[in-house]
Each structure stands twice: as C-alpha cells, then as structure tokens.
Write an enzyme that holds these catalytic residues in place. Sequence first.
Site, PDB file in Angstrom:
ATOM      1  N   LEU A   1       0.878  -1.175   0.000  1.00  0.00           N
ATOM      2  CA  LEU A   1       0.000   0.000   0.000  1.00  0.00           C
ATOM      3  C   LEU A   1       0.914   1.223   0.000  1.00  0.00           C
ATOM      4  O   LEU A   1       2.013   1.174   0.523  1.00  0.00           O
ATOM      5  CB  LEU A   1      -0.888   0.003   1.238  1.00  0.00           C
ATOM      6  CG  LEU A   1      -1.891  -1.165   1.350  1.00  0.00           C
ATOM      7  CD1 LEU A   1      -2.716  -1.016   2.635  1.00  0.00           C
ATOM      8  CD2 LEU A   1      -2.808  -1.229   0.144  1.00  0.00           C
TER       9      LEU A   1
ATOM     10  N   ASP B   1       2.866  -9.470  -4.728  1.00  0.00           N
ATOM     11  CA  ASP B   1       3.885  -8.433  -4.519  1.00  0.00           C
ATOM     12  C   ASP B   1       3.491  -7.155  -5.276  1.00  0.00           C
ATOM     13  O   ASP B   1       4.325  -6.502  -5.912  1.00  0.00           O
ATOM     14  CB  ASP B   1       5.282  -8.908  -4.934  1.00  0.00           C
ATOM     15  CG  ASP B   1       6.384  -8.003  -4.380  1.00  0.00           C
ATOM     16  OD1 ASP B   1       6.070  -7.052  -3.634  1.00  0.00           O
ATOM     17  OD2 ASP B   1       7.560  -8.242  -4.706  1.00  0.00           O
TER      18      ASP B   1
ATOM     19  N   ASP C   1      10.086  -6.147   4.811  1.00  0.00           N
ATOM     20  CA  ASP C   1      10.065  -6.320   3.354  1.00  0.00           C
ATOM     21  C   ASP C   1      10.403  -5.044   2.588  1.00  0.00           C
ATOM     22  O   ASP C   1      10.007  -3.936   2.959  1.00  0.00           O
ATOM     23  CB  ASP C   1       8.704  -6.839   2.891  1.00  0.00           C
ATOM     24  CG  ASP C   1       8.728  -7.141   1.407  1.00  0.00           C
ATOM     25  OD1 ASP C   1       9.483  -8.025   1.002  1.00  0.00           O
ATOM     26  OD2 ASP C   1       8.025  -6.455   0.643  1.00  0.00           O
TER      27      ASP C   1
HETATM   28  O1  DOR Z   1      10.168  -4.518  -6.499  1.00  0.00           O
HETATM   29  C1  DOR Z   1       9.870  -4.274  -5.336  1.00  0.00           C
HETATM   30  N1  DOR Z   1       9.111  -3.207  -5.020  1.00  0.00           N
HETATM   31  N2  DOR Z   1      10.334  -5.064  -4.365  1.00  0.00           N
HETATM   32  C2  DOR Z   1      10.170  -4.775  -3.057  1.00  0.00           C
HETATM   33  O2  DOR Z   1      10.604  -5.542  -2.238  1.00  0.00           O
HETATM   34  C3  DOR Z   1       9.499  -3.522  -2.655  1.00  0.00           C
HETATM   35  C4  DOR Z   1       8.589  -3.057  -3.709  1.00  0.00           C
HETATM   36  C5  DOR Z   1       8.053  -1.672  -3.502  1.00  0.00           C
HETATM   37  O3  DOR Z   1       7.577  -1.402  -2.398  1.00  0.00           O
HETATM   38  O4  DOR Z   1       8.074  -0.879  -4.447  1.00  0.00           O
HETATM   39 ZN    ZN Z   2      10.050  -7.941  -0.849  1.00  0.00          ZN
END
Ligand code: DOR
Ligand code: ZN
Length: 447
Positions: free
Chosen positions: A73, A314, A162
């Site tokens: 988010l 993701d 993360d």
């Molecule tokens: O590609 C990614 N974008 N990997 C991540 O771990 C974080 C995410 C982001 O929040 O944009």
């Molecule tokens: Zn990640």
Amino acid sequence: MIGFESAQNRDFVGARVIDPTLDLDAIRTIAVRKGVVAALLDGPPPAPDAHVERIDCAGMVLCPGFIDPHVHLREPGDTHKETLRTALAAAAAGGFTAIAAMPNTRPALDDPGRIRQLTADAARRGSVRCYVIGAVTIGRNGAEIAPLRSMAAAGAVAFSDDGFATASLKALYNAARLIADLPQPFLSHCEDPSFAGSLMNEGIVSGKLGVPGQPSIAEASIAARDLLVAQATGKAWHLCHVSAAQTADVLRWARASGIHATGEVTPHHLQCSDELLAAFDARMRVNPPLRGADDVAAMRRAVADGTITIFASDHAPHADVEKEPPFSHACAGFSGMETAVGATFDALATLPCDRIIANFSFNVAKLLGVAGGSLAPGMPADITGLYFNRPWVVDPKSFRSLGRVTPFEGRTFAVRPAMTVVGGAVAWKADDAARRLGIAAPGSRHS
Ligand code: DOR
Ligand code: ZN
C-alpha cells in the site's frame, strides 16, 4: 471481521464450487446467512424466498476467498502511486477478498498506533479485508527492534522488513526470541544488503549488457540465514517472493529438517525471465529481479512438488514517470493484483486447479492466522468467483490500481476473476464492471 458481514441473506446459485478443504468440486448453491456460509446445497436451487437475494453464478467457479499476503500500500506517504481506495478496489477486481499490507509505507508501520490506524482506515474505505504486517525493526532500519508485542496486540498478523532483508542477524534473532511465544510469523525479504539496489539478475542478459547483476546467492544465503534463525528460535517463518532455484532448495532443506517454514512465489517469477530486460526496459525492474529461464522453470517445479505453497502478487505500484528510463533510476516493482489470477493459472496450467486455489486461499489464511480459506458452513462468506476458459487480454488502462505498469500487458490469459464476495456482500462483479464501462461482458471474447 467486524464491519464486513452483510445482514442481507443471499443464495449464490448455479456455480461449480471448488473447495480443496472440503475435497469438493461440484455444482452447489452457497447459502449465506448474516455474512456466514450456512450451507452448501446439492440439488436444485431453493424456491424463491423474499428474504433471500438470489445471485446467479451460472458459468462461474466459486472458491474460498483468495487472500494476497504481499501487497504494498502507498498510504501513508506515496498517494501519488496508489491510494488506499484504489488499492482495495484493485484487490476486489483481482478476485481478492483480503490482502495483507507490507509495512514499507512512509512512515513505516512500526508501532501499534500505525497498525491500528491503517486497519481502521482500510475498513472504512474498502470492501475487502485488509490485514496489516508490522515492521521487525524501527523504520525498517534493520537494527533496532520495533515494539513487536504491542503491534501484535494492535492486530499485526505478521512481521517483516520487506523491501529489505533485516540487516542485523542479531536484531532478527533477538526479535524472533522476544516473540517466540506469539503465533505471528516472520516474513523474509531475502536479499543480502551488499547486493541491495542491483539492477538485474546476474546471468546471460546482464553479461551481454555489461551490467553488474545480482546472483541467486544474494537471495539464497539470506533465506538460509533466516531459516536457521527459525530453527534456533522455533518461530514460524515464511520466505517472500522466492525467485531462484537455489532458494527453493534451501526451503526444501528447511521443510525436510522440520523447520516451520513456508514460501511464496509471484506471478512474474512464474512467468517472466530476465530476457525482458534485454533492451533495458526500465519498467521491468523489480526486486527480487526477474531471473533466468531455468529459475522460472524451477519456480514452477517448486509449486508442483509442494515446496512453495503460497501465491503472492507483490503488488508494488509506481507512477508511470517513476518507471521511465534511465534504467538505474526506475523504481522497482509493478502492479500485480489485477493480473495475479490470470498469470498464475496460465503459468501452472498443468497443475490440478484445486492446488492453485488452495495456494491462493487456505494456505494463506493458515500462514497469517486469519479467518477464511474454506467454504465450510460457519466460515465467513468470503468467496472468489472465477471464469475458467474465458480468454481476456491484459490492458492496464482498465486497472483500478493507479499503477499501470505490468509485465503482462497485451498477454492473453484464460482464467479471470468473475466476482468477489466479502462477508456475504458482492464487493465486485466482472459483468457489472463491464456494463458500467460499456464494454462487452467477459466471456464474449472481446472483453
Ligand atoms: O520490487 C519491489 N518493489 N520489491 C520490493 O521488495 C518492494 C517493492 C516496492 O515497495 O516498491
Ligand atoms: Zn520484498
């Protein structure tokens, strides 16, 4: 759960119902009373009842509600990329009845107040459930442990830094020991900090382009480290977005050793290799990076052999300008929730569909310790409706998400979300959405 259960009674009639937890694949009526599954009725649909709304689901497959355990988010902090409202609308349109939000907002979700605030904001704005994942360390700085116990009391369903691996092994180990008695799992972004910011996978493509790449060992070594922490502390552990064959091997070792470990894979790591970066396409930057074709095949094998049991989008939306060249400046990640179902079913077309459904629903509910994942009587009426064999073309212009970049633009997928039901209420329906936009209904082959 509070706030979502619909008072209206509804019968969802005429669909093929697939529920792996009930070993069920048959035409059933799902009778919903006060937001809860009351019964799965065999035989002809019940006679009309003025107190029960009848929803025609002929042609649909109804499954336990899909839960996306890995969504970025952008509220608070980056509402130009996505608002809470657009993210939750994208979730509903993607077929997700619930999502779990990663803590890399700005500020990070690293205290109980912020966990409570986001939970309340999401419940007010959205028609799908939103669970919140707390940061392991303050500001996700990788060093100082966040108030995990009070965040858990505030409703955090898991903990993760993360976006980064938790840099300090000492902090991670102590954090796991501190809350070893709590059920909330740790979710690891596996990327050795010395390789953070890499532009792409280390492989044939990076070699041709002359770009220093990130080798698989940057992921697999942190996976091994973190699963050793799981072994030492007894904590439940989950590997986010596994992308490399070597990492799947580490997870195999952990599971065979009795470590309480699970892993997830994204649609893009099941579908796309680093070939997509051969022309320096900045839009294809993502973390972990798209890997070699052998790794893509290994991800599919790891799902097939049960090493990886969870799917995650993701979803990481960025504004268009943030995905433009130069390559080295483009933000990593792309929109994922609205393509996850189509891309995942497409990648795993030879896998029995009940396995795919369990990886989107029950296994995620179990990981996060949240309700759902089954249509057994008494469960919340969270239902994902799908159309099988109704080809559709990915067109980012139709996304609810503000993030319009996807590696799947122009791809044709056979499976698509048809309806999203949360607490017995219809949060989204493909036919309604199509009608509103004045386009052909899904299934007509022109949608
Ligand atoms: O590609 C990614 N974008 N990997 C991540 O771990 C974080 C995410 C982001 O929040 O944009
Ligand atoms: Zn990640």
